[in-house]
Design a protein around this motif. Structure first.
Motif, PDB file in Angstrom:
ATOM      1  N   GLN A 132       0.829  -1.215   0.000  1.00  0.00           N
ATOM      2  CA  GLN A 132       0.000   0.000   0.000  1.00  0.00           C
ATOM      3  C   GLN A 132       0.859   1.259   0.000  1.00  0.00           C
ATOM      4  N   LYS A 133       1.965   1.225   0.728  1.00  0.00           N
ATOM      5  CA  LYS A 133       2.809   2.425   0.842  1.00  0.00           C
ATOM      6  C   LYS A 133       3.925   2.442  -0.195  1.00  0.00           C
ATOM      7  N   ARG A 134       3.884   1.519  -1.125  1.00  0.00           N
ATOM      8  CA  ARG A 134       4.853   1.450  -2.232  1.00  0.00           C
ATOM      9  C   ARG A 134       6.286   1.445  -1.732  1.00  0.00           C
ATOM     10  N   MET A 135       6.520   0.601  -0.781  1.00  0.00           N
ATOM     11  CA  MET A 135       7.854   0.493  -0.178  1.00  0.00           C
ATOM     12  C   MET A 135       8.535  -0.775  -0.698  1.00  0.00           C
ATOM     13  N   GLY A 344       9.759   4.439  -4.401  1.00  0.00           N
ATOM     14  CA  GLY A 344       9.319   3.060  -4.472  1.00  0.00           C
ATOM     15  C   GLY A 344       8.912   2.583  -5.852  1.00  0.00           C
ATOM     16  N   GLU A 345       8.047   3.379  -6.530  1.00  0.00           N
ATOM     17  CA  GLU A 345       7.540   2.947  -7.843  1.00  0.00           C
ATOM     18  C   GLU A 345       8.683   2.774  -8.832  1.00  0.00           C
ATOM     19  N   VAL A 347      11.896   2.288  -8.235  1.00  0.00           N
ATOM     20  CA  VAL A 347      12.792   1.173  -7.892  1.00  0.00           C
ATOM     21  C   VAL A 347      12.131  -0.159  -8.241  1.00  0.00           C
ATOM     22  N   ARG A 348      10.826  -0.274  -7.944  1.00  0.00           N
ATOM     23  CA  ARG A 348      10.136  -1.530  -8.274  1.00  0.00           C
ATOM     24  C   ARG A 348      10.208  -1.795  -9.778  1.00  0.00           C
ATOM     25  N   ALA A 349       9.917  -0.726 -10.565  1.00  0.00           N
ATOM     26  CA  ALA A 349       9.951  -0.893 -12.023  1.00  0.00           C
ATOM     27  C   ALA A 349      11.352  -1.304 -12.470  1.00  0.00           C
ATOM     28  N   ALA A 350      12.363  -0.695 -11.873  1.00  0.00           N
ATOM     29  CA  ALA A 350      13.744  -1.018 -12.275  1.00  0.00           C
ATOM     30  C   ALA A 350      14.107  -2.445 -11.862  1.00  0.00           C
TER      31      ALA A 350
END
Lengths: 410, 298
Positions: A132-135, A344-345, A347-350
């Protein structure tokens, strides 16, 4: 009037000087602010058990691995030109404390990434918060299959560790391929760990068309499993797949000795935790075959890391916990560098599309993750291991040599 | 079956020792030491530490040195017994004889302090205390036993017998029985009641420490192992009758046997059967199988 004029006259040349001075001061302040921002550390954190449960041993070693990675990254200039600051939060093995730590780290400490935890139950307790907090969370120790199963809105949990289902897949691939394994029995703890493991075992056994001749359970505090073993023996089980923590596994092999019943035993990485050899003793500890992510050090980098943190390890055979944790930091740092951001977003995508291989301690990660695959290590990466002369060493045999990718049912 | 019976009696005799500890404190002070489990765990580690220090100092191998184990047992019993005194002074004495249940929390709190301190010294992991007569399995028919199971069985029965004798034949035993029977009358007879109460806590804590050393070579020592042993010991005391020392001993053996024999059928039902037995006994005999009804005068 004259005074006013004079004053006015006197004031006139002062304005440009003051403006210039203020401008210069502002420039200096802005420059200092920019420099300060550039030097602002990026906070990263570990949230896991380092004191509250027997699993805390892997948490303590994981923290050493992350600390070493932070040290190395800072030596080469940090991430995006900023040094890393490493925070450690002990969740004591308790889900409420783990949740409290997680919200504190995200909301108050404003960390950019969380590593850990030690216990699967705690990861499952707070994974919704991370999502939820995109961590971004890089799981460096917990192994429950469900941890990296995320929502369609965005899954922020990635893992460089064992995965229960992958372990079940590897163990049953071996059992199926072994011509000497004619009757298999499952032995599991009654804890969440054991029950989840049994579910994975049963599902994968069904994929192989295997039916266990005996399924026995025991409490994690049990010290005498002779009654359950007697039933497995009576059922003719020549191979046992065991899902248990370290100390109960030790008591299981001691109970086997009491019955003089020694079927082949295959089990999870829990056998490498120090509780197992401590309870089983020097002779019986060599009986089970199990999985680790790095049974023996095979690179100069791993040797170098071991030289730094090995003296701090009560159980050097759990060096894998440091290696995995070290690799999680490298992967996150590579993703942040690629994204040019620590949000977060981004880094997740990367992480889901890493464009350069990352040379880690366990292996070189070449596009390890994707949008649907968040496991850095899978069954094929695991090391077959056993205890020998007080050390965890590689296990090899012809059955293992003959395992093909198609044998790993999932 | 033989394996299950020996195993059941072994663990049962340890439960009996703990139950006896509950009996001692309850009859003399009308309170219970809910930190008993932590005294078991810490006692095991004191024994382990004693063996470790002695083997390191003497360069000896712990296995086979019976006297090392005997010293470890004495050290654990003494250390835990001595710790029973501050427990009595800090957690019991301020509340004993007064209305309320403050001593429940204070004894639990004392146990938590003890466990936390021990964790910082010995850490989390399980450790095996070497068995004095070795770890080899010897067989009787199909069943296999380790020597330590017999050591526990013999020693626990010997200790229980000695306690039973001491309570009936020695001066301190008679004093404890007198205080248990009627505290005020005992005081009028010149018995130092607070001293006897303190002695009860000393003895009960020493029994717990000794139990830890007895079972450590079988169960492996862990700072979390005592809770379940103490719970079963308490259940044994409830089943046998909290006020009757022989009843407590019988309750311990009964629980051990029920546990072990149930495991022959289904290990998962073991705890269920034990606590069903507790409920059943309490429903039929609220004071336990051998307990007597207490009349509280107000």
């Amino acid at each position: 009037m004259t005074k006013k004029k004079t004053a006015s006259t006197n004031m006139a040349p002062a304005r440009p000087r003051l403006t210039a001075l203020l401008g210069a001061a502002a420039a200096v302040l802005m420059s200092a602010a920019v420099q300060a921002q550039a030097a602002d550390p990026i906070k990263i954190a570990y949230n896991g058990d380092i004191s509250g449960s027997p699993s805390a041993e892997s948490g303590q070693i994981g923290v050493l691995g992350i600390g070493a990675a932070v040290e190395d990254i800072n030596k080469r200039g940090g991430v995006l030109g900023r040094p890393l600051e490493f925070l450690v939060r002990d969740d004591l093995g308790q889900p409420p404390k783990a949740i409290q730590n997680m919200t504190d780290l995200i909301d108050r400490e404003k960390v950019s990434v969380v590593f850990g935890p030690t216990n699967s139950g705690n990861a499952l307790a707070w994974k919704h918060i991370a999502n939820q907090k995109r961590m971004p969370v890089l799981v460096s120790s917990a192994s429950s299959t469900a941890i990296t199963e995320g929502p369609s809105s965005g899954n922020y949990l990635f893992r460089v560790s064992m995965v229960d289902r992958e372990q079940a897949s590897a163990l049953l691939a071996y059992v199926k391929k072994n011509p000497e394994a004619k009757a298999v029995g499952f032995f599991v703890e009654t804890t969440g760990y054991g029950q989840a493991g049994l579910k994975d075992l049963e599902q994968i056994a069904a994929l192989h068309g295997m039916k266990p001749v005996s399924i026995e359970k025991f409490d994690a505090r049990d010290t005498d499993m002779t009654s359950q073993l007697s039933k497995a023996k009576a059922a003719g089980a020549d191979t046992l797949v065991v899902w248990a923590q370290a100390a109960p596994l030790g008591h299981l092999v001691r109970s086997m000795e009491k019955l003089d019943y020694f079927p082949k035993v295959f089990t999870t990485w829990a056998a490498s935790f120090s509780g197992f050899p401590e309870v089983a003793g020097p002779k019986l500890m060599e009986w089970p075959v199990f999985l680790t992510t790095s049974s023996e050090r095979k690179s100069a980098e791993a040797d170098s890391l071991f030289a730094r943190i090995g003296p701090k390890l009560a159980n050097p055979s759990m060096f894998w916990a440091a290696s995995q944790a070290y690799d999680t930091v490298l992967l996150w740092a590579a993703a942040a560098e690629q994204a040019g951001d620590t949000k977060g977003e981004a880094v997740r995508a990367a992480l889901e599309s890493l464009n350069k291989p990352v040379a880690g301690m366990v292996k070189t990660y070449d596009k390890p993750f994707s949008a649907t695959q968040h496991e850095g290590l899978t069954a094929a990466d695991y090391h077959w291991s056993r205890w020998k002369d007080g050390k965890v060493v590689d296990f090899n045999d012809p059955v293992l040599a003959g395992l093909q990718p198609a044998d790993f049912k999932k | 079956m033989l394996q299950a019976i020996i195993g059941g009696l072994t663990l049962g005799s340890v439960y009996a020792l703990i139950a006896l500890g509950f009996n001692l404190t309850y009859t003399t002070t009308r309170t219970l030491n809910f930190a008993q489990g932590d005294f078991v765990s810490v006692g095991a580690f004191v024994g382990l530490g004693t063996v470790g220090v002695l083997t390191a100092a003497l360069g000896a191998d712990a296995v086979g040195y019976v006297w090392l184990y005997a010293l470890a047992a004495v050290a654990a019993a003494l250390a835990m017994g001595v710790l029973g005194l501050p427990l009595y002074l800090a957690a019991i004495r301020p509340f004993a004889g007064k209305p309320g249940m403050s001593w429940v929390v204070s004894t639990i709190g004392f146990g938590i302090v003890l466990q936390s301190a021990a964790l910082s010294v010995w850490g989390l992991g399980a450790r095996m205390l070497p068995a004095p007569f070795g770890d080899e399995v010897f067989r009787v028919g199909e069943a296999g036993f380790r020597s330590q199971e017999l050591v526990v069985l013999v020693l626990a029965f010997a200790i229980l017998g000695a306690f039973d004798l001491a309570m009936r034949r020695t001066a301190i035993g008679r004093c404890m029985r007198a205080v248990a029977l009627n505290r005020d009358a005992a005081a009028l007879m010149g018995i130092d009641v607070p001293r006897v109460m303190a002695m009860a806590f000393l003895a009960s804590s020493a029994l717990a420490g000794l139990s830890g050393v007895l079972v450590a070579p079988i169960l492996s020592a862990s700072l979390f192992m005592g809770v379940i042993i103490a719970l079963k010991g308490f259940s044994a005391a409830i089943i046998g009758g909290l006020t009757n020392p022989r009843g407590c001993m019988a309750g311990g053996l009964l629980i051990g046997l029920v546990e072990s024999l149930t495991a022959l059928w289904s290990a998962q039902w073991r705890e269920i059967m034990v606590f069903l037995l507790v409920i059943l006994v309490l429903a039929m005999a609220p004071n336990g199988l051998f307990g007597r009804k207490l009349v509280e005068k107000v």
